[in-house]
Scaffold this motif. Structure first.
Motif, short mmCIF file in Angstrom:
data_model
loop_
_atom_site.label_atom_id
_atom_site.label_comp_id
_atom_site.label_asym_id
_atom_site.label_seq_id
_atom_site.Cartn_x
_atom_site.Cartn_y
_atom_site.Cartn_z
N SER A 73 -9.27 -5.17 12.44
CA SER A 73 -9.58 -6.32 11.59
C SER A 73 -8.34 -6.82 10.86
N ALA A 74 -7.53 -5.89 10.36
CA ALA A 74 -6.31 -6.26 9.65
C ALA A 74 -5.32 -6.96 10.59
N ILE A 75 -5.18 -6.43 11.79
CA ILE A 75 -4.28 -7.06 12.77
C ILE A 75 -4.80 -8.45 13.14
N GLY A 76 -6.10 -8.56 13.36
CA GLY A 76 -6.69 -9.86 13.69
C GLY A 76 -6.51 -10.88 12.58
N ASP A 77 -6.67 -10.46 11.33
CA ASP A 77 -6.48 -11.38 10.21
C ASP A 77 -5.04 -11.84 10.10
N ARG A 78 -4.10 -10.93 10.29
CA ARG A 78 -2.68 -11.30 10.19
C ARG A 78 -2.24 -12.23 11.32
N ALA A 89 -3.76 3.34 10.57
CA ALA A 89 -4.86 3.62 9.64
C ALA A 89 -4.35 4.41 8.44
N PHE A 90 -3.51 5.41 8.68
CA PHE A 90 -2.93 6.18 7.60
C PHE A 90 -2.09 5.29 6.69
N TRP A 91 -1.26 4.43 7.29
CA TRP A 91 -0.41 3.54 6.51
C TRP A 91 -1.24 2.58 5.66
N MET A 92 -2.31 2.06 6.20
CA MET A 92 -3.16 1.14 5.44
C MET A 92 -3.82 1.84 4.26
N LYS A 110 -1.18 2.54 1.57
CA LYS A 110 -0.86 1.27 0.91
C LYS A 110 -1.94 0.90 -0.10
N ARG A 111 -3.20 1.10 0.25
CA ARG A 111 -4.32 0.80 -0.64
C ARG A 111 -4.26 1.67 -1.89
N TYR A 112 -3.95 2.97 -1.74
CA TYR A 112 -3.87 3.86 -2.89
C TYR A 112 -2.68 3.53 -3.79
#
Length: 73
Positions: free
Chosen positions: A17-22, A53-56, A59-61
């Motif tokens: 989803s994140a890749i698609g949004d970007r 997934a780990f990177w995302m 980044k959120r934390y």
């Protein structure tokens, strides 16, 4: 079982989803290509998916800690 399938398809990590949004591409198309590439390369894109997934999540934390530093002390 249906609830687990829904969770995996729509909420597990959100990398597609994140890749698609970007990139402005439909998420379903990214998932489809991810599956094709995974089958052709014997699963090596799964490692890339897990790293993303780990990177995302990290980044959120980090962003959450910047917004409310008292919460994470």
């Amino acid at each position: 079982m249906k609830r687990f399938k829904t969770f995996i398809e729509w909420q597990a990590f959100g990398v597609c989803s994140a890749i698609g949004d970007r990139l402005g591409i439909a998420t379903s198309r990214i998932r489809m290509w991810f599956m094709y590439i995974s089958f052709l390369t014997l699963g090596s894109p799964i490692i890339v998916y897990m790293v993303l997934a780990f990177w995302m999540n990290i980044k959120r934390y980090i962003l959450a800690a910047r917004r409310n530093p008292v919460r994470y002390l």
